[in-house]
Design an enzyme around this catalytic site. Sequence first.
Site, PDB file in Angstrom:
ATOM      1  CG  ASP A  24      31.171-107.890-118.870  1.00 28.04           C
ATOM      2  OD1 ASP A  24      30.743-106.866-119.411  1.00 28.04           O
ATOM      3  OD2 ASP A  24      32.033-108.629-119.393  1.00 28.04           O
ATOM      4  CB  CYS A  65      29.725-105.085-123.590  1.00 27.82           C
ATOM      5  SG  CYS A  65      30.097-104.076-122.163  1.00 27.82           S
ATOM      6  CG  HIS A 126      32.467-100.657-122.457  1.00 31.69           C
ATOM      7  ND1 HIS A 126      32.512-101.995-122.710  1.00 31.69           N
ATOM      8  CD2 HIS A 126      33.252-100.077-123.394  1.00 31.69           C
ATOM      9  CE1 HIS A 126      33.281-102.241-123.747  1.00 31.69           C
ATOM     10  NE2 HIS A 126      33.744-101.079-124.187  1.00 31.69           N
ATOM     11  CG  ASP A 266      26.924-107.316-120.364  1.00 32.64           C
ATOM     12  OD1 ASP A 266      26.964-108.535-120.112  1.00 32.64           O
ATOM     13  OD2 ASP A 266      27.923-106.687-120.762  1.00 32.64           O
TER      14      ASP A 266
END
Length: 463
Positions: A24, A65, A126, A266
């Site tokens: 991330d 993201c 997410h 990402d």
Amino acid sequence: MLTLCAAFPLVAVEKPNLIFVLCDNLGNGDVRCFNPQTKHRTPNLDRMAAEGTRFTSYYSASGVCTPSRAALMSGCYPRRINMHANATGGAVLQPLATKGLNPSETTLAEVLKSAGYATMIIGKWHLGDQPEFLPTRQGFDLFFGIPYSDDMTRDKKPEEWPELPLMRDEVVIEAPVDRDYLTRRYTEEAIRYLEANQSTPFFLYLPQAMPGSTKTPYASPAFKGKSANGQWGDSVEELDWSMGEILAALKRLKLEEKTLVIWTSDNGAPNRNPPQGSNAPYRGWGYNTSEGAMRMPMIARWPGKVPAGRECRELCSMLDILPTFASLAEASLPKQTIDGHDIRRILLDEAGAKSEADEQGFFYYHIDQLQAVRSGPWKLYLPLKAKRMNLATQRAPSTLQLYNVRDDITEAHELSANHPEIVERLLKLAEVARTQIGDEEKPGLGQRPAGFVEKPTARVKGR
């Protein structure tokens, strides 16, 4: 339709186990095998690259993201499936969002499950925290992790927002979860999963929560204060440890030669004050359409199948993972239009393998706006009267610019005046994307709806 399947005979390959690790906000410059000048110690990733292939023209489908993860799961540009923005116009889904990845989409997990694979996600989802959108409703047998980003409830949180929950399948087992231990717990859970699934083909999706988007990244006590780059470096070095533990488990279980492992991120590192992460040598920070935001480090390792010590410069993207994994698993592709290409031949370094995106183009969208297009070595920044600069509403005009981003990776030489024919060809590709996928207020002919719920509800511990 933007996807054309390669019409080449394929080399017979035994169905592999598939592991996809997604960090991330980790930038290209954060890993030594991509940036020798980094302060971070990444021996396990460096070894993984030496034993596999580094992809140096591999892109996320978004600099943000939620959209990038939607692209991975669907094989589609986020705008095609209306996951490019949240319900209020921002880029990422907030807790208790009314929106999520539409269950009518055929996900990567569903594709592999149809071919007999066991499926698990360990980490950050997410793509919607309501029951209809959870991973267990989108093709995953098992889920252990957090439903949204680890910074969503850190500073400003309405009273009705829950603390960051840790979930097992559809049940909250801890709230709030201790973020410092997420990388370690995810790693331990992953190894347990490998041990339990030695005799069946499996797909393990491991979207790590770190180094994350918080200003103070997390790490367990064993790594805290140990790097030369503060908390960000501590978090990166624990991620490297995690990859080493998983590779060691594959070796111990005699699964190395049966397992393709892909490691990437990402989107690029965000601009912090002072800077912590790095996207070097690329220009720009995360959350936009710069090379630093969307051009990701990617390593593929599969002993005996993916060449060792190789650099691949072919244009590839996160969109390609679904059709490539489907090809390796001998699974059918989704019936809906997808945008990714099967890069199996590139991955295995077969003679004559070339990127289909070179011909059809790769498109850089920021939220609703098409801002650039790449084909082969060329990236064309489109002329825009008002260009969205970041996740806020700040906008500024932009001029047409052309760079050879394969060879001129710092974008030092603007070449549009030298190559008008290339500019014309890339502008035509951009028009195809606008027609099919859309651009700002103009819907695309091939767009599909996201999923929605009317009244989102908070999840509480044990329910």
